[in-house]
Design a protein around this motif. Structure first.
Motif, PDB file in Angstrom:
ATOM      1  N   ILE A 148      -6.701 -32.001 -83.343  1.00 41.83           N
ATOM      2  CA  ILE A 148      -6.625 -30.611 -83.768  1.00 41.83           C
ATOM      3  C   ILE A 148      -5.639 -29.902 -82.860  1.00 41.83           C
ATOM      4  N   PRO A 186      -6.317 -24.792 -92.890  1.00 42.81           N
ATOM      5  CA  PRO A 186      -5.993 -23.519 -92.253  1.00 42.81           C
ATOM      6  C   PRO A 186      -4.606 -23.560 -91.642  1.00 42.81           C
ATOM      7  N   GLN A 191     -13.293 -20.814 -83.581  1.00 43.41           N
ATOM      8  CA  GLN A 191     -12.149 -21.418 -84.263  1.00 43.41           C
ATOM      9  C   GLN A 191     -12.460 -22.854 -84.652  1.00 43.41           C
ATOM     10  N   PHE A 192     -13.138 -23.520 -83.758  1.00 39.44           N
ATOM     11  CA  PHE A 192     -13.492 -24.906 -84.042  1.00 39.44           C
ATOM     12  C   PHE A 192     -14.449 -24.993 -85.230  1.00 39.44           C
ATOM     13  N   GLU A 217      -8.239 -24.563 -75.166  1.00 35.17           N
ATOM     14  CA  GLU A 217      -8.237 -23.103 -75.118  1.00 35.17           C
ATOM     15  C   GLU A 217      -8.754 -22.469 -76.404  1.00 35.17           C
ATOM     16  N   ILE A 218      -8.960 -23.251 -77.436  1.00 33.11           N
ATOM     17  CA  ILE A 218      -9.485 -22.621 -78.644  1.00 33.11           C
ATOM     18  C   ILE A 218     -10.977 -22.353 -78.460  1.00 33.11           C
ATOM     19  N   ILE A 274      -7.276 -24.815 -98.385  1.00 33.02           N
ATOM     20  CA  ILE A 274      -8.158 -25.794 -97.750  1.00 33.02           C
ATOM     21  C   ILE A 274      -7.774 -25.982 -96.289  1.00 33.02           C
ATOM     22  N   CYS A 333     -13.370 -25.772 -92.805  1.00 32.99           N
ATOM     23  CA  CYS A 333     -12.251 -26.125 -93.675  1.00 32.99           C
ATOM     24  C   CYS A 333     -12.241 -27.615 -93.969  1.00 32.99           C
ATOM     25  N   PHE A 358      -4.354 -24.205 -87.668  1.00 32.77           N
ATOM     26  CA  PHE A 358      -4.582 -25.511 -87.064  1.00 32.77           C
ATOM     27  C   PHE A 358      -3.699 -26.567 -87.710  1.00 32.77           C
ATOM     28  N   SER A 408     -14.696 -22.839 -87.631  1.00 37.62           N
ATOM     29  CA  SER A 408     -13.972 -22.549 -88.870  1.00 37.62           C
ATOM     30  C   SER A 408     -13.129 -23.747 -89.288  1.00 37.62           C
ATOM     31  N   MET A 409     -12.640 -24.483 -88.314  1.00 36.42           N
ATOM     32  CA  MET A 409     -11.906 -25.701 -88.645  1.00 36.42           C
ATOM     33  C   MET A 409     -12.834 -26.725 -89.311  1.00 36.42           C
ATOM     34  N   VAL A 411      -9.447 -31.790 -79.455  1.00 33.75           N
ATOM     35  CA  VAL A 411      -9.178 -30.368 -79.629  1.00 33.75           C
ATOM     36  C   VAL A 411      -8.514 -29.824 -78.381  1.00 33.75           C
ATOM     37  N   PRO A 412      -7.662 -28.846 -78.542  1.00 36.25           N
ATOM     38  CA  PRO A 412      -7.104 -28.186 -77.350  1.00 36.25           C
ATOM     39  C   PRO A 412      -8.193 -27.398 -76.637  1.00 36.25           C
TER      40      PRO A 412
END
Lengths: 225, 130
Positions: free
Chosen positions: A36, A21, B72-73, B67-68, A19, B79, A24, B75-76, B64-65
């Motif tokens: 994050i 990742p 990626q965000f 540089e991502i 669940i 999740c 992160f 996919s976060m 959020v940082p």
């Protein structure tokens, strides 16, 4: 120290949570913020201040790489290093690019070239009489039909260049003959000629027995009454 | 305090973050969080108002940082929503523009942030075969 290193590298596989990742790290701030973070950039940000009291289950894997990365000075990539161990793919696979021996064996047989050029195999000739004519022509020309036939069947045994040249000349001749024959046929099938032929037959039929079992084209009607 | 939390969580399903808070309070929040986390980008992630299937997130405010990438965000977010891989997700910026997944968050933020300093991102299920 080494224990930590090995634990870092080998415990990441089984410790992977489906669940959450691995790339992160998320923390929860008290007033509703969700931070994050990727472990790489952990040292860049001002994370020295205590972020959250209620650090829940998501955080428990993060202090290890973070502290290790700080101590050694490595920047741990966001993806685990196992992902680089896969084999490389060569994009055009070698079965497409390889210059195999089968490539030469396909089209280079002189017999096959001959088969393609041979007029008896041609699609444009429909009647078989032309071939016969060509055969007779051949016989009259070089008086040794068996020899020429041997040359045609197996030209790669003999001096194939001369044989090919001879065959090409014959082919040209044959095409000329074909053209002439086609011209004659066309002239024969012309409308005027057909009419004349029919008229001639009619005259003959009038003089002789009156039976018409031949086909005739419809003529212009003669109104005599 | 707990009933207030309950009421806000109920509101969260119906109204958006912008409708819940006034402009000055949002600006104040952005400034406060920027002082505290200068290397983070404040992003509001909400369910699109047309979305009916996907669940809404419990927390909408993300830091959020920069540089991502957007991918990626996304996919976060997947999740966080614990979506099955068969379900497709479409992320829009400001409810109207599809997010380019190779863009970094900083690029998205500098180009498309709101006047209050937040970057508003909404998600909805993507009709792939429709």
């Amino acid at each position: 120290m080494f224990q930590r290193l090995t634990r870092l590298f080998f415990s990441e596989g089984p410790a992977s949570d489906p669940i959450e990742p691995k790339a992160f790290v998320s923390e929860e701030e008290d007033d509703g913020w969700l931070i994050i973070d990727i472990p790489d950039s952990y040292t860049l940000t001002s994370s020295g201040e205590d972020v959250a009291e209620g650090q829940t289950d998501s955080i428990d894997s993060s202090p290890l790489p973070h502290s290790l990365g700080e101590r050694i000075g490595w920047s741990i990539p966001p993806h685990p290093p196992q992902s680089m161990d896969e084999s490389w793919f060569v994009t055009p696979p070698p079965c497409f690019t390889a210059e195999g021996p089968g490539h030469n064996a396909v089209g280079s047989s002189p017999l096959e070239d001959l088969l393609i050029e041979h007029p008896s195999m041609s699609v444009y000739i429909t009647s078989g009489s032309i071939v016969v004519e060509q055969e007779t022509n051949e016989i009259t020309r070089d008086r040794s039909p068996s020899k020429s036939r041997v040359e045609r069947r197996t030209p790669h045994h003999a001096s194939s260049v001369a044989a090919k040249a001879a065959i090409l000349g014959k082919v040209g001749q044959v095409s000329r003959i074909q053209r002439a024959k086609a011209m004659v046929d066309k002239r024969k099938l012309g409308r005027k000629n057909l009419q004349r032929q029919n008229l001639a037959r009619e005259f003959q039929g009038r003089n002789a027995v009156r039976h018409r079992n031949y086909m005739c084209q419809p003529r212009q009607r003669q109104c005599n009454h | 305090m707990p009933p207030l939390v309950n009421s806000t969580s109920l509101e969260l399903n119906t109204t958006s973050f912008k409708q819940r808070k006034r402009l000055d309070s949002r600006i104040h929040e952005v400034n406060r969080v920027k002082i505290r986390y200068p290397c983070k980008i404040p992003v509001i992630v909400e369910r699109s108002h047309r979305e009916k299937v996907l669940p809404s997130l419990q927390k909408v405010k993300f830091l959020v940082p920069p540089e991502i990438t957007m991918g990626q965000f996304v996919s976060m977010i997947r999740c966080r929503l614990s979506l099955p891989p068969s379900h497709s997700l479409c992320v829009m910026i400001n409810e109207r523009q599809m997010a380019c997944l190779s863009m970094t968050m900083l690029e998205a933020y500098t180009g498309q942030r709101d006047q209050d300093g937040f970057l508003y991102v909404s998600y909805r299920s993507h009709e792939v075969f429709g």
